[in-house]
Write a protein that holds these residues in place. Structure first.
Motif, PDB file in Angstrom:
ATOM      1  N   ASN A 255       0.869  -1.280  -0.014  1.00  0.00           N
ATOM      2  CA  ASN A 255       0.036  -0.138   0.059  1.00  0.00           C
ATOM      3  C   ASN A 255       0.909   1.300  -0.047  1.00  0.00           C
ATOM      4  O   ASN A 255       0.415   2.346   0.134  1.00  0.00           O
ATOM      5  CB  ASN A 255      -0.937   0.061   1.181  1.00  0.00           C
ATOM      6  N   PHE A 256       2.072   0.955  -0.223  1.00  0.00           N
ATOM      7  CA  PHE A 256       2.871   2.216  -0.569  1.00  0.00           C
ATOM      8  C   PHE A 256       3.805   1.956  -1.547  1.00  0.00           C
ATOM      9  O   PHE A 256       4.292   0.942  -2.236  1.00  0.00           O
ATOM     10  CB  PHE A 256       4.190   2.293   0.691  1.00  0.00           C
ATOM     11  N   SER A 257       4.340   3.136  -2.100  1.00  0.00           N
ATOM     12  CA  SER A 257       5.022   2.899  -3.463  1.00  0.00           C
ATOM     13  C   SER A 257       6.526   2.442  -3.062  1.00  0.00           C
ATOM     14  O   SER A 257       6.865   2.542  -2.017  1.00  0.00           O
ATOM     15  CB  SER A 257       5.224   4.330  -4.193  1.00  0.00           C
ATOM     16  N   VAL A 258       7.114   2.077  -4.089  1.00  0.00           N
ATOM     17  CA  VAL A 258       8.589   1.282  -4.038  1.00  0.00           C
ATOM     18  C   VAL A 258       9.533   2.468  -3.460  1.00  0.00           C
ATOM     19  O   VAL A 258      10.252   2.272  -2.302  1.00  0.00           O
ATOM     20  CB  VAL A 258       9.250   0.870  -5.256  1.00  0.00           C
ATOM     21  N   GLY A 259       9.459   3.941  -3.874  1.00  0.00           N
ATOM     22  CA  GLY A 259      10.092   5.036  -3.409  1.00  0.00           C
ATOM     23  C   GLY A 259       9.909   5.281  -1.937  1.00  0.00           C
ATOM     24  O   GLY A 259      10.883   5.341  -1.196  1.00  0.00           O
ATOM     25  N   GLN A 260       8.514   5.215  -1.565  1.00  0.00           N
ATOM     26  CA  GLN A 260       8.177   5.370  -0.011  1.00  0.00           C
ATOM     27  C   GLN A 260       8.518   4.160   0.783  1.00  0.00           C
ATOM     28  O   GLN A 260       9.209   4.350   1.799  1.00  0.00           O
ATOM     29  CB  GLN A 260       6.709   5.209   0.090  1.00  0.00           C
ATOM     30  N   ARG A 261       8.501   2.995   0.292  1.00  0.00           N
ATOM     31  CA  ARG A 261       9.217   1.809   0.963  1.00  0.00           C
ATOM     32  C   ARG A 261      10.722   2.026   1.121  1.00  0.00           C
ATOM     33  O   ARG A 261      11.063   1.794   2.421  1.00  0.00           O
ATOM     34  CB  ARG A 261       9.081   0.559   0.214  1.00  0.00           C
ATOM     35  N   GLN A 262      11.457   2.483   0.557  1.00  0.00           N
ATOM     36  CA  GLN A 262      12.833   2.877   0.477  1.00  0.00           C
ATOM     37  C   GLN A 262      13.043   3.983   1.699  1.00  0.00           C
ATOM     38  O   GLN A 262      13.937   3.680   2.311  1.00  0.00           O
ATOM     39  CB  GLN A 262      13.731   3.185  -0.722  1.00  0.00           C
ATOM     40  N   LEU A 263      12.106   4.669   1.822  1.00  0.00           N
ATOM     41  CA  LEU A 263      12.068   6.010   2.869  1.00  0.00           C
ATOM     42  C   LEU A 263      11.966   5.264   4.015  1.00  0.00           C
ATOM     43  O   LEU A 263      12.597   5.821   5.009  1.00  0.00           O
ATOM     44  CB  LEU A 263      11.406   7.136   2.104  1.00  0.00           C
ATOM     45  N   PHE A 264      10.935   4.426   4.261  1.00  0.00           N
ATOM     46  CA  PHE A 264      10.723   3.806   5.295  1.00  0.00           C
ATOM     47  C   PHE A 264      11.779   2.884   5.797  1.00  0.00           C
ATOM     48  O   PHE A 264      12.171   2.775   7.314  1.00  0.00           O
ATOM     49  CB  PHE A 264       9.248   2.788   5.275  1.00  0.00           C
ATOM     50  N   CYS A 265      12.577   2.263   4.954  1.00  0.00           N
ATOM     51  CA  CYS A 265      13.501   1.605   5.383  1.00  0.00           C
ATOM     52  C   CYS A 265      14.750   2.562   5.903  1.00  0.00           C
ATOM     53  O   CYS A 265      15.371   2.224   6.777  1.00  0.00           O
ATOM     54  CB  CYS A 265      14.273   0.639   4.219  1.00  0.00           C
ATOM     55  N   LEU A 266      14.885   3.685   5.211  1.00  0.00           N
ATOM     56  CA  LEU A 266      15.839   4.671   5.843  1.00  0.00           C
ATOM     57  C   LEU A 266      15.457   5.152   7.124  1.00  0.00           C
ATOM     58  O   LEU A 266      16.264   5.129   8.146  1.00  0.00           O
ATOM     59  CB  LEU A 266      15.703   6.027   4.677  1.00  0.00           C
ATOM     60  N   ALA A 267      14.426   5.413   7.345  1.00  0.00           N
ATOM     61  CA  ALA A 267      13.775   5.904   8.858  1.00  0.00           C
ATOM     62  C   ALA A 267      13.821   4.541   9.839  1.00  0.00           C
ATOM     63  O   ALA A 267      14.589   4.886  10.899  1.00  0.00           O
ATOM     64  CB  ALA A 267      12.226   5.912   8.727  1.00  0.00           C
ATOM     65  N   ARG A 268      13.764   3.366   9.311  1.00  0.00           N
ATOM     66  CA  ARG A 268      14.176   2.324  10.085  1.00  0.00           C
ATOM     67  C   ARG A 268      15.768   2.206  10.675  1.00  0.00           C
ATOM     68  O   ARG A 268      15.787   2.035  11.809  1.00  0.00           O
ATOM     69  CB  ARG A 268      13.693   1.151   9.284  1.00  0.00           C
ATOM     70  N   ALA A 269      16.591   2.393   9.521  1.00  0.00           N
ATOM     71  CA  ALA A 269      17.995   2.682  10.012  1.00  0.00           C
ATOM     72  C   ALA A 269      18.348   3.744  10.868  1.00  0.00           C
ATOM     73  O   ALA A 269      19.220   3.607  11.656  1.00  0.00           O
ATOM     74  CB  ALA A 269      18.675   2.665   8.675  1.00  0.00           C
ATOM     75  N   PHE A 270      17.425   4.825  10.650  1.00  0.00           N
ATOM     76  CA  PHE A 270      17.852   5.910  11.612  1.00  0.00           C
ATOM     77  C   PHE A 270      17.475   5.552  13.124  1.00  0.00           C
ATOM     78  O   PHE A 270      17.969   5.997  13.956  1.00  0.00           O
ATOM     79  CB  PHE A 270      17.093   7.259  11.198  1.00  0.00           C
ATOM     80  N   VAL A 271      16.307   5.046  13.122  1.00  0.00           N
ATOM     81  CA  VAL A 271      15.805   4.474  14.449  1.00  0.00           C
ATOM     82  C   VAL A 271      16.575   3.659  15.383  1.00  0.00           C
ATOM     83  O   VAL A 271      16.811   3.760  16.511  1.00  0.00           O
ATOM     84  CB  VAL A 271      14.447   3.886  14.559  1.00  0.00           C
ATOM     85  N   ARG A 272      17.482   2.906  14.588  1.00  0.00           N
ATOM     86  CA  ARG A 272      18.477   2.067  15.242  1.00  0.00           C
ATOM     87  C   ARG A 272      19.610   2.882  15.985  1.00  0.00           C
ATOM     88  O   ARG A 272      20.344   2.250  16.890  1.00  0.00           O
ATOM     89  CB  ARG A 272      19.242   0.938  14.261  1.00  0.00           C
ATOM     90  N   LYS A 273      20.144   3.879  15.400  1.00  0.00           N
ATOM     91  CA  LYS A 273      21.021   4.584  15.855  1.00  0.00           C
ATOM     92  C   LYS A 273      22.412   4.021  16.239  1.00  0.00           C
ATOM     93  O   LYS A 273      23.028   4.080  17.093  1.00  0.00           O
ATOM     94  CB  LYS A 273      20.640   5.268  17.400  1.00  0.00           C
ATOM     95  N   CYS A 274      22.927   3.259  15.331  1.00  0.00           N
ATOM     96  CA  CYS A 274      23.948   2.650  15.256  1.00  0.00           C
ATOM     97  C   CYS A 274      25.271   3.525  14.960  1.00  0.00           C
ATOM     98  O   CYS A 274      25.003   4.512  14.034  1.00  0.00           O
ATOM     99  CB  CYS A 274      24.233   1.394  14.334  1.00  0.00           C
TER     100      CYS A 274
END
Length: 1615
Positions: A1514-1533
């Motif tokens: 229910n999201f575009s491929v580009g939006q999915r990539q942005l969600f993956c970016l946000a997920r990586a930011f949340v990890r704070k590695c």
């Protein structure tokens, strides 16, 4: 002398003198005349058969086909009845002769010869049919004429003697005369139909299936005896015993038993029922569809089942006669009839069937016949069950092809549900159909049993029978409760499969994030809920099992305990053991009832699940055009039965519907679709317009009026390039979907041209088949080598193909797992170019390609091949705005609306601000194009060996790709065969056949070398003891011991009960006999006191034993079922826990369907079927052992005949199991391709529909189902083969037991009660020994599922628990310094290195850009940091710690990566960002803001709790990539790796992100891989890779100063 020998002595008369010579001579003469045709025919037919055998041995070429003559089935039926009547004539003659002094051979010798002659006549007819020489039937006709004539003479003789019709000989003679007359009529009919006496006889042709070389499953075409005995299946058991079976041994199944005709019948019935239901305003009943679809064969099998039930109840009646005969003989009450009749004594039917030896022989015949008919009925229902399952699976697949995209992207239909529908639901309905006749047979058996019991025991029997009848509705109520729990169990199973599927699909991401444990916990949690429902259900199953086993014991206790009270007479052996046998028969419905209820419940649940699925919303039509008709028939089966008029063709046991006049016209170039009559006019469309959207408003949701695309007005020009641009989530992909009919049209119209409207589609996420590279490009089209090579060159694929182990015949792994993102996109694009479609829709195919390759593909592939050469209409979605100048039409989209459209010149005038924002990027594109053109001009050719300028760069890129692919794909798999064969050219040119055959052989060799996915693991031989011990250990070793003890105790008590009953009945008989003897005897003046039996003693003992058996039964049921549920739970958990820890190489080379098959099918077998069969096997083994012991104790002579038969049993079951287990293994591994095809199709549904190849994919699933069903058909056939043969041997055991017991009784060493006990247990042996063999084979087959699950439980894993691990601090890595020291890595130990001697150091907080051409090793470098691939040389350190010594989970959890392929999980937005729920909402919103998603999420109704569908659809491929970016930011590695993380994002958003990343991650180490040089141009350091080696490593400024540097050339190409 001969006369007296044949005729015997004269018969005595009433006065003691011999009868007149005339009567004896006349009778002997008539019998002698009846001997003539049989005695004359016998040697002739023997000679003919010997000659046939000799001739067959001389013939080298095997006959391929045979025919069945007219009247075949009637002839064989009459022959079998004639054999039985002739046998009765033999018995009647022997028995009648026993009443007269001397031996009169003429009374039975002619009928013995007749029996042999009739048998050989059948063999002769069989040979004539096999030879297809009907003229040889003439001798047979003459034989029957003579036999009938002499029978008539005997009949006349009997009438001349005034023989009464009550005498059996009269009835037998009449019957045999009629049967011979019927034979003459049949021969006359065959003569009339075949005209075999004429000069031009009719020549019957074998069925076309029999002319196929590998057609070995010939059941529909064999003779009646071969069908009934399953003799036709003997060959597969011979082969299977000699060597492990392979699919090549099984061959093909007949056309009429394949998926296509089965589905055709079912679909036609379904559509017809649906129309009728709609007309009557009623709901559609799928149950009616199931029955009507295969009603003919079910009716025949139902008749056979009824005959079996009648024969079943004849056994207790015969037992009654045998025990009564034994009782009378033991008491000395047998009296021979006085010889007061004129002539020989003729027995009546009552005297004949009252003789013990005749009855034992009848028992043998009836038992053999009963098992024969039973297995023929079982096989027929099983066959129809398989066809129903196949039809359902095909219909489910075809429904998937039509499902609306919204239904699939929502939770209404998930991939897991589809898998369960195709696997579990269809299988449950198949099993329901195999037991369908038990639904009406059980009540009949209960009613018949009650009536017969009443005649045996009177009112007391009614009391016991009522208990059995009452338990049926009790079981029904329990079953209804179980049904409710089954629904929740199935729902839990759906959830589990959904989570498993999600876990396997995203396994790479899970490993990179160290989330394997968390996701396996989610699967186990779902499994725990499923097991909880199984335990609840088990409570009711235990109660059902207890009722089933305890009710017969309680019923016999009540009936025998109250017998003397109600009847005022002692219990006799005949009554006791006849009743016991009847109770055993009535216990069978009780045994079957829980299974039937469970099967029906499962089928009901499956039906309730399937009905809404079949009624799910389907995808819209293609605007004003209809979609292809999946059900249109092909020509491949035309004429298979000589019918093409749409009629139902009936062949033995199969009904097939053929379709006519529904064919879809398809040619090589386009698909012509029918206009829909919707009031849509096409007259206003301009001739130069290919597609037009008028006032279009489109939505992704079926139940919502909110549009995702608003006010769309667009005309796509024919032969032009239309470029669609816009930011992430603006609606570009939705526009493509709206054109393809994937969205719901709220208003407006999508119009297509009447002609030239075929489509090729390249999805944003490339979808590839698990097939060869060539098959992926040709995509079912005929192979044209010239066109193919041109397309390969235009898509820059030749470098990849050159170094593949099998060239373009190399197998591409599932979902393209062995290719990079760019390579997958280019193959997807090549597919679109190779197709000759008129319209090409490409959804951002250039995002995954670097500047050089992307530019070449655009110039040569899109512009050169599609636009300039073939003048095709192209719609291109892209973020690369530098190509706008070369487009003929531009569409700019923003927020679901067309912001601007027109040519570039039009847009400059109408929207200058928009053009200004594009100007910088467009200028870069122009410079890049000019640079490529200049380089090509200098080199003179775009594909020469020059090393100057851009040309040299392209050559270097090709070398890099060669190296990368060479390292990725193993050369060690050359011994495996390719799973797919390529399409061949339509026409071979004259003189080139040999060359093309050589090319085909070369292609096959290449395919073998390029095999990636190996054949599924398969053991051969017996299932090892280790797997039984594994199952026992999973269930609990101590509990298993208690289970065995409980089963032993239960059976021991049951034997004690029956011996007690025997003693009771014997005591009553002895007392009755003594009292009868003492009636007329006096001793002086006093009479002898009557003998009495202490009935209370026997009743108390019987009650105590019965109650003990009931209590032990309850305990055994509880402990058995609960222990096996525990075992199923433990096995599944071990498999799930282990499989997620397997290395990525395992998932690269193992299709998802194969893993899902073990998680679904094998787990379901262990959950549902194995516990029941294991408990059943233990029970019947103990029953057989107890039966053999009882018979051996009663009469040791029984062992003389029984031991050889039991030894023969052992040999036969071993012979059978060798084949059965291998067929089951073949069945298991052939299910995987079916599930894999389902999974593959679900992943590329839009592509399949866009290319309009639904029909081809539907045909493909049917082919796979046919292959999958082939072992299944053989499983049914071999199971019935062994059943029939064990039935024969079981009948002989009953015969031996009865014969030995009667002889012992006649000698006075055995009581009549013991005779009854012996035969009763022998009857049990016949049934139970068969169940032992079948049960053992079934358990062994099911243990194969344990074996397969255990294989995955012991699959080698990554080194998660390596010795010598270093546990770093909680804040490690605190700095983020990464160092490579001479690192060399590879994907597998059998493969070449992908990185060689890499040395580099990245300082803490440094922003590093990693670049290189496609396949240079960029992604491999990042995977090495995560230890995803084998680091066999050198070391990598992070903050000074060698990562090879850090636990894998710790290492991966301290790093963060954004992979190239975005992965979202079903759940909420919050769950996707923070699955461990450790972050606050503020932190999540901050991450979303950094990823440019805050606005998107804040506009969602539920914000952070908004549901994310499967795969984030229910999201575009580009939006999915942005969600993956946000997920990586949340990890704070401290270390972040971005692997092409912004490839599907527009350049403006990408630029903004890079600035934000630089600020937000100022103190963190960031490694960025990107094809867009602008993305990494501002990095602190640039690492350039080429062919797996570091060629440049410095700051961007320094690298740009290197004139011949690789980085400088990449930047130069982007300017």
């Amino acid at each position: 002398m001969a006369d007296s020998l044949f005729c015997g002595p004269a018969y005595p008369s009433a006065n003691g003198n011999a009868t007149t010579v005339d009567i004896r001579t006349e009778e002997c003469l008539v019998d002698g005349l009846n001997l003539i045709p049989h005695a004359g025919y016998l040697p002739l037919v023997l000679l003919a058969l010997v000659l046939w055998r000799w001739k067959k041995g001389k013939v080298t070429e095997q006959q391929r086909g045979w025919v069945l003559f007219p009247g075949h089935y009637v002839r064989w039926t009459v022959t079998l009845i004639l054999l039985f009547i002739t046998l009765c004539e033999v018995g009647e003659g022997v028995l009648s002769d026993s009443y007269s002094p001397g031996h009169h051979i003429h009374l039975y010798l002619p009928w013995i010869v007749s029996l042999l002659a009739t048998l050989l006549a059948g063999v002769y007819y069989y040979q004539v049919e096999m030879s297809n020489k009907p003229r040889l039937l003439l001798p047979l006709c003459l034989y029957y004429v003579m036999s009938a004539g002499f029978k008539a003479a005997r009949l006349a003789h009997l009438y001349s003697r005034d023989v009464s019709s009550t005498r059996l000989r009269m009835s037998l003679t009449w019957t045999s005369a009629v049967l011979y007359a019927l034979h003459i009529i049949i021969e006359g009919y065959a003569m009339f139909k075949l005209k075999y006496l004429s000069a031009n006889p009719v020549q019957l042709k074998p069925h076309s299936d029999l002319n196929i070389d590998n057609m070995r499953y010939v059941f529909p075409y064999v003779t009646l005896p071969s069908r009934a005995t399953f003799w036709w299946a003997s060959w597969i058991l011979r082969v299977g015993y000699k060597e492990p079976l392979e699919m090549s041994h099984l061959g093909k199944i007949p056309k009429l038993m394949r998926a296509k005709p089965s589905y055709g019948v079912f679909k036609a019935t379904y559509d017809n029922a649906k129309e009728k239901a709609a007309a009557k305003n009623k709901k559609l009943s799928l149950w009616g569809v199931y029955i009507k679809s295969f009603s003919g064969a079910f009716f025949i099998s139902g008749i056979l089942k009824l005959m079996v039930d009648v024969l079943t109840f004849s056994s207790p009646l015969i037992l009654n006669g045998v025990v009564t005969w034994a009782t009378v003989n033991l008491q000395g009450e047998t009296e021979q009839p006085a010889a007061v009749y004129k002539g020989p004594y003729l027995v009546t039917a009552g005297e004949f069937f009252g003789n013990g030896f005749i009855l034992i022989t009848m028992l043998l015949i009836i038992n053999v016949l009963r098992f024969q008919l039973e297995y023929l009925s079982v096989y027929m229902t099983f066959q129809q069950g398989i066809q129903l399952k196949t039809a359902l699976q095909t219909m489910i697949y075809n429904k998937v092809l039509k499902l609306s995209s919204w239904v699939l992207s929502s939770d209404k239909v998930t991939a897991g549900q589809v898998m369960n529908h195709a696997g579990m639901d269809a299988t449950m309905l198949m099993y329901m159909m195999t037991m369908i006749h038990n639904a009406w047979s059980m009540p009949i058996q209960l009613i018949a049993g009650c009536i017969l019991l009443y005649f045996q025991l009177g009112v007391s029997a009614v009391v016991g029978a009522i208990l059995i009848v009452i338990m049926s509705p009790v079981n029904y109520k329990i079953a209804r409760k179980s049904e409710e729990l089954t629904k929740t169990k199935m729902a839990a199973s759906d959830t589990r499969m959904k989570r498993i599927n999600e876990t396997i699909q995203a396994i790479k991401l899970l490993k990179l994030y160290a989330w394997e444990q968390m996701f396996s916990d989610k699967v186990i949690d779902a499994r725990d809920k499923e097991v909880t429902e199984m335990y609840k259900r088990a409570g009711w199953e235990i109660l059902t099992s207890f009722i089933t086993q305890a009710t017969p014991v309680a019923a016999t206790l009540i009936s025998f305990g109250t017998y003397e009270f109600f009847n005022n007479q002692p219990l006799t052996p005949a009554s006791a053991f006849t009743a016991l046998s009847l109770f055993n028969i009535m216990a069978f419905p009780l045994t079957i009832f829980p299974i039937l209820i469970r099967t029906v419940i499962n089928a009901a649940v499956a039906t309730k699940r399937l009905k809404p699925f079949f009624e799910s919303a389907e995808v819209e039509e293609l605007g004003n055009l209809s979609r292809p008709d999946i059900h249109a028939d092909d020509d491949d089966d035309e004429g298979q039965n000589g019918t093409t008029d749409g009629t139902i063709v009936s062949v033995p046991d199969v009904k097939v519907l053929t379709f006519a006049d529904k064919k879809l016209h398809e040619d090589k170039n386009s698909v012509e679709l029918n206009q829909l009559v919707k009031g849509i006019s096409q007259t206003n469309m301009a001739e130069d317009v290919a597609i037009e959207i008028r006032d279009g408003n489109f939505s992704w949701e079926l139940e919502s009026d909110s549009a995702a695309l608003n006010d769309i007005n667009l005309s796509v020009q024919k032969g032009k390039l239309t470029v669609v641009v816009g930011q992430v989530g603006s609606g570009k992909s939705s526009l493509c979907s709206a054109i393809l009919g994937e969205m719901r049209t709220l208003s407006g119209q999508v119009l297509w041209g009447k002609e030239h409207n075929s489509v090729a589609y390249g999805a944003q996420k490339a979808w590839l088949l698990n097939a060869t590279l060539r098959d992926n490009v040709t995509f079912g089209q005929p192979f044209d080598n010239t066109r193919y090579q041109k397309v390969i060159s235009a898509c820059c694929l030749q470098p990849d193909i050159d170094i593949l182990p099998g060239g373009d015949m190399t197998e591409i792994g599932e979902k393209g797992i062995n290719l990079s993102g760019g390579q997958k996109q280019r193959i997807s694009l090549a597919r679109a170019l190779y197709s000759k479609s008129d319209i090409v829709i490409l959804d951002d195919p250039l995002s995954a390609l670097d500047a050089h390759v992307g530019g070449d593909v655009f110039e040569h592939g899109i512009m050169g091949h599609l636009i300039n050469e073939e003048k095709r209409t192209v719609i291109l979605v892209t973020h690369k705005l530098q190509y706008l100048e070369e487009s003929q039409y531009i569409v700019a989209i923003e927020n679901g609306r067309i912001l601007a459209q027109g040519t570039m010149d039009d847009l400059r005038q109408s929207n200058p601000d928009l053009c200004d924002s594009w100007r910088e990027i467009i200028a870069k594109g122009i410079r890049e194009t000019q640079e490529r053109t200049r380089n090509r001009t200098l080199s003179g050719s775009s594909f020469t060996g020059s090393t100057s300028g851009g040309e040299g760069e392209e050559e270097a890129s090709a070398e890099a790709e060669r190296a990368a692919l060479m390292r990725q794909i193993s050369r060690q798999n050359s011994h495996m065969s390719s799973i797919r064969s390529r399409s061949s050219s339509n026409v071979k040119k004259d003189g080139k056949e040999d060359d093309e055959e050589d090319e085909d052989e070369l292609d096959e060799e290449k395919a073998a070398e390029g095999k990636l996915v190996g054949a599924e693991e398969r053991s051969v031989g017996s299932v090892k003891l280790q797997h039984y011990l594994t199952y026992a250990a999973a269930c609990g070793s101590v509990i298993v011991i208690f289970v065995l003890l409980a089963q032993f105790s239960k059976q021991g008590l049951q034997v004690g009960i029956d011996f007690w009953l025997s003693a009771w009945a014997s005591a009553s008989t002895v007392a009755q006999g003594l009292n009868n003897t003492a009636v007329n005897q006096t001793l002086g003046n006093a009479t002898q006191a009557p003998t009495t039996v202490d009935v209370n003693y026997y009743i108390i003992g019987y009650t105590g034993l019965s109650l003990s058996a009931i209590a032990v039964t309850a305990f055994a049921s509880v402990i058995t079922i609960l222990s096996m549920i525990k075992g199923a739970k433990n096995l599944h958990e071990a498999m799930v826990r282990n499989i997620v820890l397997a290395p990525m190489r395992f998932f690269d080379t193992t299709p998802t369907g194969r893993v899902l098959n073990r998680m679904a099918e094998d787990t379901a077998t262990i959950d549902l079927r194995l516990p029941f069969m294991m408990e059943h096997l233990m029970r019947v083994i103990l029953l057989v052992c107890s039966a053999l012991i009882v018979n051996a104790v009663v009469t040791p002579y029984f062992l003389i005949g029984a031991v050889p038969i039991v030894v023969f049993y052992f040999i036969v079951q071993k012979y059978y199991r060798a084949t059965a287990r291998e067929i089951q293994r073949l069945d298991n591994i052939n299910k995987s391709p079916v599930f894999a095809h389902f999974s593959e199709t679900l992943g590329g549904l839009t592509t399949v529909r866009a290319y309009r190849v639904e029909k081809r994919f539907s045909t493909s699933i049917m082919d796979k189902l046919d292959r999958s069903n082939t072992p299944f058909y053989y499983t049914a056939a071999t199971s019935c083969w062994i059943g029939a043969r064990l039935g024969y041997m079981g009948g002989f055991i009953v015969f031996l037991a009865g014969l030995s017991a009667m002889l012992a009784a006649m000698l006075g060493s055995l009581s009549a009660a013991m005779v009854g006990l012996s035969i009763t247990y022998a009857l049990n042996i016949q049934a139970y020994l068969l169940w032992v063999v079948r049960g053992y084979a079934e358990v062994e087959m099911m243990m194969n599922s344990v074996e397969r699950v255990d294989q995955y439980s012991s699959t080698p894993t990554e080194p998660y628990h390596k010795d010598g691990n270093v546990i770093p601090d909680d804040n490690w890595p605190s700095k983020g310094e990464v160092s490579f020291e001479g690192v060399s890595v590879r994907y597998d130990k059998t493969l070449d290195p992908v990185l060689t001697d890499v040395s580099a150091t990245f300082e803490a907080g440094e922003k590093v850009g990693i670049c290189g051409r496609t396949g240079s090793g960029k992604s491999s470098l990042t995977l090495a940091i995560f230890r995803m691939i084998d680091n066999f040389k050198g070391k990598i350190t992070i903050d000074g710690i060698d990562i090879s010594r850090v636990p894998l989970t710790t290492l991966r959890s301290r790093l963060s990566i954004i992979p190239q392929d975005p992965v979202l999980f079903s759940g909420s937005v919050r769950y996707n960002l923070d699955p461990f729920d450790k972050c606050s909402d503020e932190e999540l919103w901050e991450a979303l803001e950094i990823a440019q998603l805050k606005t998107v999420v804040s506009e969602l109704p539920n914000k952070l709790d908004e549901a994310v569908s499967d795969g984030g659809e229910n999201f575009s491929v580009g939006q999915r990539q942005l969600f993956c970016l946000a997920r990586a930011f949340v990890r704070k590695c401290r270390i972040l790796i971005m692997d092409e993380a912004t490839a599907s994002i527009d350049m403006e958003t990408d630029s903004t992100l890079q600035n934000v990343i630089k600020t937000a991650f100022q103190d963190r180490t960031v490694l960025t891989i990107a094809h867009r040089i602008a993305t990494i141009l501002n990095s602190d350091r640039i690492l350039v890779l080429d062919q797996g080696k570091v060629v440049e490593n410095d700051s961007p400024k320094k690298l740009l100063k290197l004139p011949n540097g690789l980085f400088a050339s990449l930047v130069k190409a982007n300017k």
